[in-house]
Design a protein around this motif. Sequence first.
Motif, PDB file in Angstrom:
ATOM      1  N   PHE A 241     -53.668 -14.117 -58.320  1.00 50.51           N
ATOM      2  CA  PHE A 241     -53.271 -13.344 -57.131  1.00 50.51           C
ATOM      3  C   PHE A 241     -54.495 -12.774 -56.409  1.00 50.51           C
ATOM      4  O   PHE A 241     -54.600 -11.572 -56.174  1.00 50.51           O
ATOM      5  CB  PHE A 241     -52.302 -12.226 -57.523  1.00 50.51           C
ATOM      6  N   ASP A 242     -55.408 -13.660 -56.049  1.00 48.91           N
ATOM      7  CA  ASP A 242     -56.661 -13.217 -55.417  1.00 48.91           C
ATOM      8  C   ASP A 242     -57.006 -14.065 -54.194  1.00 48.91           C
ATOM      9  O   ASP A 242     -58.147 -14.465 -54.002  1.00 48.91           O
ATOM     10  CB  ASP A 242     -57.817 -13.248 -56.425  1.00 48.91           C
ATOM     11  N   SER A 243     -56.011 -14.307 -53.347  1.00 46.02           N
ATOM     12  CA  SER A 243     -56.220 -15.167 -52.170  1.00 46.02           C
ATOM     13  C   SER A 243     -57.119 -14.531 -51.125  1.00 46.02           C
ATOM     14  O   SER A 243     -57.653 -15.223 -50.256  1.00 46.02           O
ATOM     15  CB  SER A 243     -54.869 -15.507 -51.532  1.00 46.02           C
ATOM     16  N   GLY A 244     -57.252 -13.193 -51.159  1.00 44.29           N
ATOM     17  CA  GLY A 244     -58.025 -12.493 -50.136  1.00 44.29           C
ATOM     18  C   GLY A 244     -57.189 -12.032 -48.956  1.00 44.29           C
ATOM     19  O   GLY A 244     -57.729 -11.459 -48.005  1.00 44.29           O
ATOM     20  N   PHE A 245     -55.880 -12.275 -48.994  1.00 45.66           N
ATOM     21  CA  PHE A 245     -54.966 -11.867 -47.914  1.00 45.66           C
ATOM     22  C   PHE A 245     -53.934 -10.930 -48.522  1.00 45.66           C
ATOM     23  O   PHE A 245     -53.293 -11.267 -49.519  1.00 45.66           O
ATOM     24  CB  PHE A 245     -54.296 -13.098 -47.308  1.00 45.66           C
ATOM     25  N   THR A 246     -53.765  -9.764 -47.929  1.00 50.60           N
ATOM     26  CA  THR A 246     -52.974  -8.705 -48.556  1.00 50.60           C
ATOM     27  C   THR A 246     -51.521  -8.688 -48.098  1.00 50.60           C
ATOM     28  O   THR A 246     -51.150  -9.247 -47.070  1.00 50.60           O
ATOM     29  CB  THR A 246     -53.582  -7.326 -48.243  1.00 50.60           C
ATOM     30  N   MET A 247     -50.719  -7.959 -48.870  1.00 53.04           N
ATOM     31  CA  MET A 247     -49.334  -7.704 -48.479  1.00 53.04           C
ATOM     32  C   MET A 247     -49.275  -7.004 -47.129  1.00 53.04           C
ATOM     33  O   MET A 247     -48.427  -7.315 -46.282  1.00 53.04           O
ATOM     34  CB  MET A 247     -48.636  -6.853 -49.541  1.00 53.04           C
ATOM     35  N   LYS A 248     -50.160  -6.061 -46.901  1.00 53.68           N
ATOM     36  CA  LYS A 248     -50.164  -5.315 -45.640  1.00 53.68           C
ATOM     37  C   LYS A 248     -50.334  -6.252 -44.446  1.00 53.68           C
ATOM     38  O   LYS A 248     -49.634  -6.118 -43.426  1.00 53.68           O
ATOM     39  CB  LYS A 248     -51.276  -4.263 -45.656  1.00 53.68           C
ATOM     40  N   LEU A 249     -51.269  -7.201 -44.571  1.00 52.15           N
ATOM     41  CA  LEU A 249     -51.518  -8.110 -43.457  1.00 52.15           C
ATOM     42  C   LEU A 249     -50.337  -9.041 -43.218  1.00 52.15           C
ATOM     43  O   LEU A 249     -49.963  -9.295 -42.069  1.00 52.15           O
ATOM     44  CB  LEU A 249     -52.802  -8.907 -43.718  1.00 52.15           C
ATOM     45  N   MET A 250     -49.730  -9.548 -44.288  1.00 50.31           N
ATOM     46  CA  MET A 250     -48.585 -10.432 -44.080  1.00 50.31           C
ATOM     47  C   MET A 250     -47.384  -9.659 -43.554  1.00 50.31           C
ATOM     48  O   MET A 250     -46.629 -10.171 -42.714  1.00 50.31           O
ATOM     49  CB  MET A 250     -48.228 -11.179 -45.352  1.00 50.31           C
ATOM     50  N   ARG A 251     -47.191  -8.435 -44.020  1.00 51.73           N
ATOM     51  CA  ARG A 251     -46.099  -7.627 -43.445  1.00 51.73           C
ATOM     52  C   ARG A 251     -46.310  -7.451 -41.944  1.00 51.73           C
ATOM     53  O   ARG A 251     -45.356  -7.506 -41.158  1.00 51.73           O
ATOM     54  CB  ARG A 251     -46.023  -6.273 -44.144  1.00 51.73           C
ATOM     55  N   LYS A 252     -47.549  -7.217 -41.545  1.00 55.08           N
ATOM     56  CA  LYS A 252     -47.862  -7.073 -40.116  1.00 55.08           C
ATOM     57  C   LYS A 252     -47.525  -8.358 -39.366  1.00 55.08           C
ATOM     58  O   LYS A 252     -46.914  -8.316 -38.280  1.00 55.08           O
ATOM     59  CB  LYS A 252     -49.339  -6.710 -39.952  1.00 55.08           C
ATOM     60  N   ASP A 253     -47.871  -9.500 -39.938  1.00 61.46           N
ATOM     61  CA  ASP A 253     -47.613 -10.771 -39.259  1.00 61.46           C
ATOM     62  C   ASP A 253     -46.116 -11.060 -39.165  1.00 61.46           C
ATOM     63  O   ASP A 253     -45.639 -11.598 -38.159  1.00 61.46           O
ATOM     64  CB  ASP A 253     -48.325 -11.911 -39.996  1.00 61.46           C
ATOM     65  N   VAL A 254     -45.364 -10.705 -40.204  1.00 64.75           N
ATOM     66  CA  VAL A 254     -43.914 -10.900 -40.158  1.00 64.75           C
ATOM     67  C   VAL A 254     -43.305  -9.983 -39.097  1.00 64.75           C
ATOM     68  O   VAL A 254     -42.380 -10.386 -38.373  1.00 64.75           O
ATOM     69  CB  VAL A 254     -43.292 -10.672 -41.544  1.00 64.75           C
ATOM     70  N   ARG A 255     -43.812  -8.753 -38.988  1.00 66.41           N
ATOM     71  CA  ARG A 255     -43.326  -7.861 -37.915  1.00 66.41           C
ATOM     72  C   ARG A 255     -43.615  -8.462 -36.545  1.00 66.41           C
ATOM     73  O   ARG A 255     -42.787  -8.375 -35.622  1.00 66.41           O
ATOM     74  CB  ARG A 255     -43.969  -6.478 -38.031  1.00 66.41           C
ATOM     75  N   LEU A 256     -44.785  -9.087 -36.392  1.00 67.44           N
ATOM     76  CA  LEU A 256     -45.111  -9.735 -35.124  1.00 67.44           C
ATOM     77  C   LEU A 256     -44.086 -10.813 -34.785  1.00 67.44           C
ATOM     78  O   LEU A 256     -43.720 -10.988 -33.619  1.00 67.44           O
ATOM     79  CB  LEU A 256     -46.511 -10.356 -35.181  1.00 67.44           C
ATOM     80  N   SER A 257     -43.622 -11.529 -35.802  1.00 71.12           N
ATOM     81  CA  SER A 257     -42.623 -12.578 -35.542  1.00 71.12           C
ATOM     82  C   SER A 257     -41.344 -11.982 -34.991  1.00 71.12           C
ATOM     83  O   SER A 257     -40.697 -12.575 -34.108  1.00 71.12           O
ATOM     84  CB  SER A 257     -42.341 -13.372 -36.826  1.00 71.12           C
TER      85      SER A 257
END
Length: 306
Positions: A241-257
Amino acid sequence: MTPTQPNLEDIFMKTIGVIGLGNMGRGMALSLQRGGYEVVGTDASSETRASLAAEGVTVVDTVAEVMAKVELVVLSLPTAAIVSEVVAGKGGIIENAKKGVIVVDTSTSHPDTTRALAKQLHAVGMRMMDAPVSGGPKGAITGTMAMVIGASDEDFAEAEPVLKAMSAKRVHIGGVGAGHVAKIANNLFTASHLLVAGEVTRMAAAAGVPVERLLQGINAGSGRSFVTEHSFPTWVMNGKFDSGFTMKLMRKDVRLSQELTSAVGLDLPLTKRVAELWAESSQTIGDAEDFNRIVELGTRESKAAA
């Protein structure tokens, strides 16, 4: 795979700015430098600036200092609000406008924000294009990212040698803002696939089927995706679990959708539920955790209960 680098004799944009030197911006700056460009970077964090300066990139303290030196500037920033502040805020790009410079936003942002900023930049003789990226920090540092690009044909052609130094694949989607629409769609797919893959693998395990072999079967058939082929073996099954992309950033992107869906007047019930699940996941999975942890949704106690 290493992307083809530009012939140094053909480079007419010699100095490139990078604003935002975090995980992605750092890699892009170093890829540009390796591609033969002079790079001038800045970041809001003095520690981040010092770290990249130690790697041989010219680092300055302000946006004004970047703009004084460059022919093209790359933005690698976490949110649309921060992009707006850097472009149109006090001490930002517009206040330090330099005619002819192209601003390339590699962030995942809202297309309406990008189009509004493009108009403001055009008014002071500058141009904007959106080129959000996929590939994570590893893709940035190796120059193997993919870019989906919103720009005029002329601006894309002019900027492509610079983009080529940072990426292995570039798809010109359409005019300004189109790249961000495509990136929002891409990340919504990923967010959805992770949720489904997490549930499917738990279903198989409960039915007594080894998950590793299940994934082999899925990846040989029509259900396969980047998530099953790459994310699970690289970050999930090994527990890294070390992709370098966080839950916070993906939550933000899903909100953008969801903001985009609302803006275009659509009711999309499945993606609405995906967004709800990602929002609800904050009760059990913290913002700083790797975004692939969403596969564990429903397996943890809520933080409030804990």
